[in-house]
Design a protein around this motif. Structure first.
Motif, PDB file in Angstrom:
ATOM      1  N   GLU A 170       0.810  -1.225   0.000  1.00  0.00           N
ATOM      2  CA  GLU A 170       0.000   0.000   0.000  1.00  0.00           C
ATOM      3  C   GLU A 170       0.841   1.271   0.000  1.00  0.00           C
ATOM      4  OE1 GLU A 170      -3.561  -0.168   2.085  1.00  0.00           O
ATOM      5  OE2 GLU A 170      -3.680   1.961   2.473  1.00  0.00           O
ATOM      6  N   GLU A 171       1.881   1.285   0.796  1.00  0.00           N
ATOM      7  CA  GLU A 171       2.686   2.498   0.934  1.00  0.00           C
ATOM      8  C   GLU A 171       3.425   2.863  -0.357  1.00  0.00           C
ATOM      9  OE1 GLU A 171       2.305   0.163   3.110  1.00  0.00           O
ATOM     10  OE2 GLU A 171       2.245   0.928   5.160  1.00  0.00           O
ATOM     11  N   TYR A 172       3.597   1.887  -1.256  1.00  0.00           N
ATOM     12  CA  TYR A 172       4.393   2.161  -2.461  1.00  0.00           C
ATOM     13  C   TYR A 172       3.588   2.126  -3.755  1.00  0.00           C
ATOM     14  CZ  TYR A 172       8.020   1.051   0.877  1.00  0.00           C
ATOM     15  OH  TYR A 172       8.802   1.025   1.993  1.00  0.00           O
ATOM     16  N   LYS A 173       2.285   2.083  -3.631  1.00  0.00           N
ATOM     17  CA  LYS A 173       1.487   2.012  -4.866  1.00  0.00           C
ATOM     18  C   LYS A 173       1.646   3.290  -5.670  1.00  0.00           C
ATOM     19  CE  LYS A 173      -2.561   1.141  -3.187  1.00  0.00           C
ATOM     20  NZ  LYS A 173      -4.021   0.999  -3.099  1.00  0.00           N
ATOM     21  N   PRO A 174       1.841   3.147  -6.971  1.00  0.00           N
ATOM     22  CA  PRO A 174       1.863   4.364  -7.784  1.00  0.00           C
ATOM     23  C   PRO A 174       0.452   4.943  -7.915  1.00  0.00           C
ATOM     24  CG  PRO A 174       2.116   2.426  -9.166  1.00  0.00           C
ATOM     25  CD  PRO A 174       2.079   1.938  -7.761  1.00  0.00           C
ATOM     26  N   LYS A 175       0.392   6.217  -8.248  1.00  0.00           N
ATOM     27  CA  LYS A 175      -0.910   6.894  -8.286  1.00  0.00           C
ATOM     28  C   LYS A 175      -1.883   6.234  -9.254  1.00  0.00           C
ATOM     29  CE  LYS A 175      -0.604  11.558  -6.667  1.00  0.00           C
ATOM     30  NZ  LYS A 175      -0.036  12.854  -6.880  1.00  0.00           N
ATOM     31  N   LEU A 177      -2.274   3.290  -9.927  1.00  0.00           N
ATOM     32  CA  LEU A 177      -2.780   2.006  -9.447  1.00  0.00           C
ATOM     33  C   LEU A 177      -3.410   2.161  -8.059  1.00  0.00           C
ATOM     34  CD1 LEU A 177       0.179  -0.312 -10.538  1.00  0.00           C
ATOM     35  CD2 LEU A 177      -1.982   0.057 -11.719  1.00  0.00           C
ATOM     36  N   ALA A 178      -3.927   3.360  -7.811  1.00  0.00           N
ATOM     37  CA  ALA A 178      -4.456   3.659  -6.481  1.00  0.00           C
ATOM     38  C   ALA A 178      -5.553   2.688  -6.055  1.00  0.00           C
ATOM     39  CB  ALA A 178      -4.982   5.089  -6.435  1.00  0.00           C
ATOM     40  N   PRO A 184      -0.696  -3.640   3.611  1.00  0.00           N
ATOM     41  CA  PRO A 184       0.226  -2.670   4.203  1.00  0.00           C
ATOM     42  C   PRO A 184       1.589  -3.313   4.452  1.00  0.00           C
ATOM     43  CG  PRO A 184      -1.364  -3.399   5.840  1.00  0.00           C
ATOM     44  CD  PRO A 184      -1.776  -4.024   4.537  1.00  0.00           C
ATOM     45  N   LEU A 185       2.593  -2.514   4.441  1.00  0.00           N
ATOM     46  CA  LEU A 185       3.960  -2.991   4.678  1.00  0.00           C
ATOM     47  C   LEU A 185       4.047  -3.789   5.983  1.00  0.00           C
ATOM     48  CD1 LEU A 185       6.975  -2.855   3.888  1.00  0.00           C
ATOM     49  CD2 LEU A 185       7.111  -0.700   5.136  1.00  0.00           C
ATOM     50  N   PHE A 204      10.554  -0.587  -9.166  1.00  0.00           N
ATOM     51  CA  PHE A 204      10.699   0.179  -7.933  1.00  0.00           C
ATOM     52  C   PHE A 204      11.502  -0.625  -6.933  1.00  0.00           C
ATOM     53  CE2 PHE A 204       9.050   0.910  -3.605  1.00  0.00           C
ATOM     54  CZ  PHE A 204       9.289   2.261  -3.475  1.00  0.00           C
ATOM     55  N   ASN A 205      12.411   0.053  -6.242  1.00  0.00           N
ATOM     56  CA  ASN A 205      13.028  -0.602  -5.086  1.00  0.00           C
ATOM     57  C   ASN A 205      13.353   0.422  -4.034  1.00  0.00           C
ATOM     58  OD1 ASN A 205      16.194  -0.345  -4.665  1.00  0.00           O
ATOM     59  ND2 ASN A 205      15.747  -0.081  -6.863  1.00  0.00           N
ATOM     60  N   THR A 206      13.351  -0.045  -2.803  1.00  0.00           N
ATOM     61  CA  THR A 206      13.625   0.868  -1.697  1.00  0.00           C
ATOM     62  C   THR A 206      14.207   0.079  -0.535  1.00  0.00           C
ATOM     63  OG1 THR A 206      12.676   2.613  -0.299  1.00  0.00           O
ATOM     64  CG2 THR A 206      11.333   0.654  -0.614  1.00  0.00           C
ATOM     65  N   GLU A 208      14.062  -0.286   3.490  1.00  0.00           N
ATOM     66  CA  GLU A 208      13.213   0.080   4.629  1.00  0.00           C
ATOM     67  C   GLU A 208      13.833  -0.374   5.940  1.00  0.00           C
ATOM     68  OE1 GLU A 208      10.466   1.561   5.543  1.00  0.00           O
ATOM     69  OE2 GLU A 208       9.771   2.240   3.579  1.00  0.00           O
TER      70      GLU A 208
END
Lengths: 416, 555
Positions: A170-175, A177-178, A184-185, A204-206, A208
């Motif tokens: 949820e926290e990383y969904k692009p707009k 694909l809202a 949730p993470l 995408f990668n991040t 955390e």
């Protein structure tokens, strides 16, 4: 440690043969790169195939390539995704595993007395990496699995750990694909070194805190018109001792053209498109044409589409696609409907008819996902050489688990 | 006076029904605005007590607003008698003491009830009418409106009557609620009970900005527990966002910088006109990248129109508030920004729309803001409220608003955004919602200790006020002057409200309702059972004990 992370290959997608060949080719290229890079193993985070039981030619090509890598000592670790998951468990992934071509890591140790889902780690013999994960289901139905996941046992396991999943975070969904179902993470177990994601068609990668690297490589090849416009191509990640590198896979160039046809006649639209087409080269290119606006006169079928596509093919185009869902003729009576991809239209129609399965006592979300999974299960064609009765048996076997009683039991346990 | 002659003084004495009621006193005078009652000896009338006068074809409900002594003995003689007791240790008694010395109550006429219809009292009850304690069955006219919102049990003085009080939730929430009380009088408990009651009903979505992280119930009973009391197939009606170690299932509070607009900062910072102009200039030129452009010291085309110091103030405030800073300059590379707080470049792109989507589904969204300073909390509330309000305005325009639930925004310490001082520096989204929200089914649920700081016009727009104990006279006065019912005689009642006791004044109630709010733990426990008398109308079952033993697709 070096591994490749692929997701959403969608082998067998696209109706047209020319397009259907591309995901297979993209998969071959990804495997070739992985072989050349001498990765230790390959992760495929769901949706290797576009359906649970893909057609024979796609399957044949995929198996041949996987065999080549397995023979070279590179193992595949997979999880089912929302497309190649089957409620009955009868999927081609099962066959791949039986043939020693891949290991499905979505395995449970046991179900504890309190109903917790305790996942089992699969240990990669070459590197010692501990891999586990959870499959993806339609409409995020796997969310209930995460809620019952025994996180503690996963989190306290030591060593280099990989968690494979096929869900949007949820926290990383692009707009754009809202509205996509997501988790949730906080539902992912913590303390893994690498989270190999799939399902979301974005790159995408991040990093955390408490979670390590979370990565989504996106598809190997776009899976619909809009994705072609947006992504142009696909790719995958190569993880090499902490470094992450994205490798592009571009089987064909993609050229996307948009035309505002407001206040134009069909002839003027044709002229406008051809004028633009004249300026460019389209060798080996997939061309997407999007039309919008309200025309001054005529109807959409008056536009000389043949002349436009022929011109593009003459200029070397590999494939030409057109989307005129936002183009209106002047006498067009507006019907309020959000028109998008065929998937969106399908979703909208299902939503309009929700509430008719009252006897099952379903929530709208559950009813929606059941309908989607049923459509998926029944969206199959008779294969070459398959008899009518064996086709019927195959379809019926896919419906195993779909009786009212079984559905109720599953839904009840999903909502606990 | 002879006992048998007493009957004759009453109006219509023969038609008074003889019931086994507790006689509390008798009407002996007064006016339409204040009825004088002689208390029956030993009745012990209380301030705020509800009384009833039964007459043929109608009943009149009264409420005690003041108490005083009465005596047949002259003041000089009373003083003399007292002196004899105190100084002379005189040992004597009054003859027929209950007749000579007594207590009197001043009562206010509340409503006249005919059958199941209640209306404001416009005539006096009979002279010398007997006055009785009110009973549960006298209040059947209260009924239960559609989309009923539980606000407590009816109270008579300090006695709780087993009559749950409901207001029409969809109307009350869109017409704004004010909860006013001094610290420790039960504001949070009341809010928890009301939220619990709203949960799982589809008429309202509620955004709770929670500066004390007290509603979700991380470490105790809270809204998180409601799922266990819902029917098995129901989706969780509560969504929880927090920036601090979210428990499984909760969402990390992240908001993408590209969500922010200049107007979101109204009410957060008192921008000067040049500063405001510079904000919009950046936004107009850089669009969704405007914050990044300010932080990384990008220029705007009309830079000469702004003082360098003005831009510097913007940059410093943004950096401090949003906890972002520019990355170290590298030759030949564009400057990036480093985000350390909840505002991010890569995460939270759909957070605001997700929250509003959940609200539109009738869910309660709790946003834990306990880890932020107040200005961040206001900014978060402002961003979400802007999205809510703009969407609902759009729904009104396209004719779909009537299909949407009401959305209510719970604001603690409401004067921070609705106070006179802050509003003198310019309007903000909350003051806009306070003025216009009800037309668009968006309401505020404002909680405060200091209602007097809120402008009278906004207070008057809050059509339901729940008043708990308030010692400070100016605060009581502010409420009384803006109440939906005439509370001019309730000053003492309000001052005497104990913990958990409240007085509710609302456009959607026949009279100012005295209520007692149950302790939340007790209320939540009760509504979780299958007790049909539960004030919570929802058909909630107890916690499920079924254990799942299969996971399709997991081998």
């Amino acid at each position: 440690m070096k591994f490749a992370h692929l997701a959403d290959c969608h082998i067998g997608s696209w109706r047209d043969d020319r397009l259907r060949a591309i995901p297979i080719e993209a998969f071959r290229r990804a495997c070739d790169i992985s072989l050349k890079e001498q990765v230790d193993f390959i992760l495929i985070s769901g949706d290797l195939f576009n359906t649970a039981l893909p057609e024979i030619p796609s399957l044949n090509a995929t198996i041949a390539k996987m065999r080549e890598l397995v023979d070279a000592g590179i193992r595949f670790y997979i999880i089912p995704g929302s497309h190649d998951f089957s409620y009955s468990g009868r999927t081609m992934l099962e066959v791949l595993e039986s043939a020693g071509l891949a290991v499905n890591v979505a395995k449970q140790e046991s179900v504890s007395e309190d109903g917790k889902l305790k996942l089992k780690f699969t240990v990669d013999e070459k590197t010692g990496a501990k891999i586990t994960g959870l499959l993806g289901r339609r409409k995020g139905l796997e969310g209930s699995y995460y809620e019952l996941l025994d996180r503690e046992s996963l989190e306290k396991e030591d060593g280099f750990k990989i968690f494979m999943f096929h869900s949007a975070i949820e926290e990383y969904k692009p707009k754009n694909l809202a509205l996509m179902e997501s988790i949730p993470l906080s539902l992912l177990p913590k303390n893994f070194d690498y989270y190999a994601g799939g399902h979301v068609h974005v790159v995408f990668n991040t990093q955390e805190e408490n979670y390590g690297r979370i990565a989504f490589p996106g598809p190997l090849f776009p899976n619909d018109f809009s994705e072609l416009e947006e992504l142009k191509g696909g790719g995958f990640y190569i993880y090499n001792n902490g470094n992450l590198e994205f490798r592009n896979i571009q089987v064909h160039n993609v050229e996307s053209m948009s035309f505002d046809c407001s206040d134009l006649t069909p002839q003027e639209i044709k002229a406008k498109v051809l004028e633009e087409v004249e300026k460019k080269e389209f060798i080996n290119t997939i061309v997407t044409l999007r039309f919008s606006g309200r025309m001054r006169s005529g109807s959409i079928r008056d536009i000389d589409w043949n002349a436009i596509t022929e011109t593009l093919y003459e200029k070397g185009a590999y494939f030409v696609m057109r989307n005129s869902s936002h183009l209106q003729s002047p006498d067009f009576e507006e019907i309020k409907a959000e028109v998008g991809s065929s998937k969106q239209i399908e979703d909208n129609i299902i939503k309009e008819h929700l509430g008719q399965m009252k006897e099952l006592g379903l929530t709208p979300e559950q009813e929606f996902s059941i309908v989607k999974e049923l459509i998926e299960a029944l969206d199959d064609e008779k294969q070459d050489g398959e008899t009518k009765s064996s086709f019927e048996n195959r379809i019926l076997s896919k419906l195993q688990g779909w009786t009212e009683r079984e559905l109720k039991a599953d839904l009840k346990s999903s909502s606990n | 006076m002879k006992e048998d002659s007493k009957e004759d003084l009453r109006e219509n004495p023969k038609e008074v029904p003889k019931e086994e009621r507790e006689l509390r006193g008798q009407i002996i005078g007064g006016s339409i605005s204040e009825i004088l009652i002689r208390e029956k000896a030993g009745a012990g009338l209380e301030l705020g007590e509800l009384l009833i006068v039964k007459e043929p074809g109608k009943s009149t409900i009264l409420k005690v607003v003041d108490l005083r002594f009465g005596s047949q003995i002259s003041p000089q003689n009373i003083e003399l008698v007292s002196g004899m007791w105190l100084e002379e240790k005189a040992d004597f008694e009054f003859m027929e003491p209950d007749l000579r010395n007594y207590r009197m109550a001043l009562a206010k006429l509340m409503v006249t009830v005919k059958g199941r219809e209640a209306s404001i009292s416009k005539s006096l009850p009979g002279f010398f009418s007997e006055v009785y304690s009110i009973r549960k069955e006298d209040l059947s006219f209260l009924g239960k409106p559609s989309n009923a919102l539980f606000v407590g049990n009816l109270r008579s003085g300090s006695r709780e009557i087993e009559v749950p009080v409901f207001l029409p939730g969809h109307k009350v929430l869109s017409h704004h609620i004010l909860i006013a009380a001094t610290t420790g009088r039960g504001k949070s408990n009341l809010t928890k009970c009301m939220l619990w009651d709203c949960a799982g009903k589809d008429y309202a979505g509620i955004l709770v900005l929670d500066p004390h992280d007290e509603y979700y119930g991380r470490n105790g009973t809270g809204l998180k527990d409601i799922k266990a009391h819902m029917p098995e197939s129901s989706a969780n009606p509560v969504v929880y966002y927090t920036s601090s170690n979210p428990p499984p299932g909760a969402k990390s509070l992240r908001i993408s910088l590209d969500t922010l607009r200049p107007e979101h900062f109204d009410g957060v910072f008192p921008w000067s006109e040049p500063q405001r102009g510079a904000l919009y200039a950046y936004y107009n030129e850089y669009g969704t990248n405007w914050i990044k452009a300010i932080i990384t010291e990008e220029k705007i085309s009309n830079m000469k129109d702004f003082n360098e110091a003005t831009i510097g103030v913007l940059r410093r405030r943004m950096q401090g508030l949003l906890r972002i800073r520019p990355s170290v300059k590298k030759e030949g590379q564009p400057r990036e920004i480093v985000c350390r707080g909840i505002f991010s470049e890569e995460a939270g792109r759909t957070t605001v729309s997700d929250i509003v989507n959940r609200l539109e589904e009738g869910k309660i969204v709790v946003v834990d803001t306990s880890h932020f300073e107040g200005s961040i909390e206001i900014l978060i509330g402002s961003i979400i409220s802007h999205e809510i309000f703009s969407r609902y305005k759009r729904y009104k325009t396209d004719g779909t608003l009537n299909r949407k639930p009401v959305i209510s925004i719970v604001l603690e310490e409401a004067p921070r955004v609705l106070g006179k001082e802050i509003l003198e520096k310019g309007p903000n989204i909350f003051s806009q919602i306070a003025r216009e929200g009800r037309k668009f089914k968006v309401g505020l649920w404002a909680i405060t200790q200091l209602p007097s700081l809120i402008p009278r016009q906004i207070l008057a727009n809050m059509n339901t006020k729940i008043i708990l104990g308030m010692e400070m006279a100016p605060e009581r006065q502010a409420i009384i002057e803006s109440a939906s019912q005439d509370l001019s005689s309730e000053n003492k009642s309000i001052a005497s409200l104990d913990v958990g006791e409240a007085l509710i004044t609302s456009n959607f109630a026949r009279f100012a309702l005295p209520v007692k709010i149950p302790p939340f733990e007790e209320f939540a426990g009760k509504s979780g059972s299958s007790n049909s008398d539960s004030p919570n109308p929802q058909d909630r079952s107890g916690p499920s004990e079924k254990v799942r033993n299969s996971f399709a697709g997991v081998m």
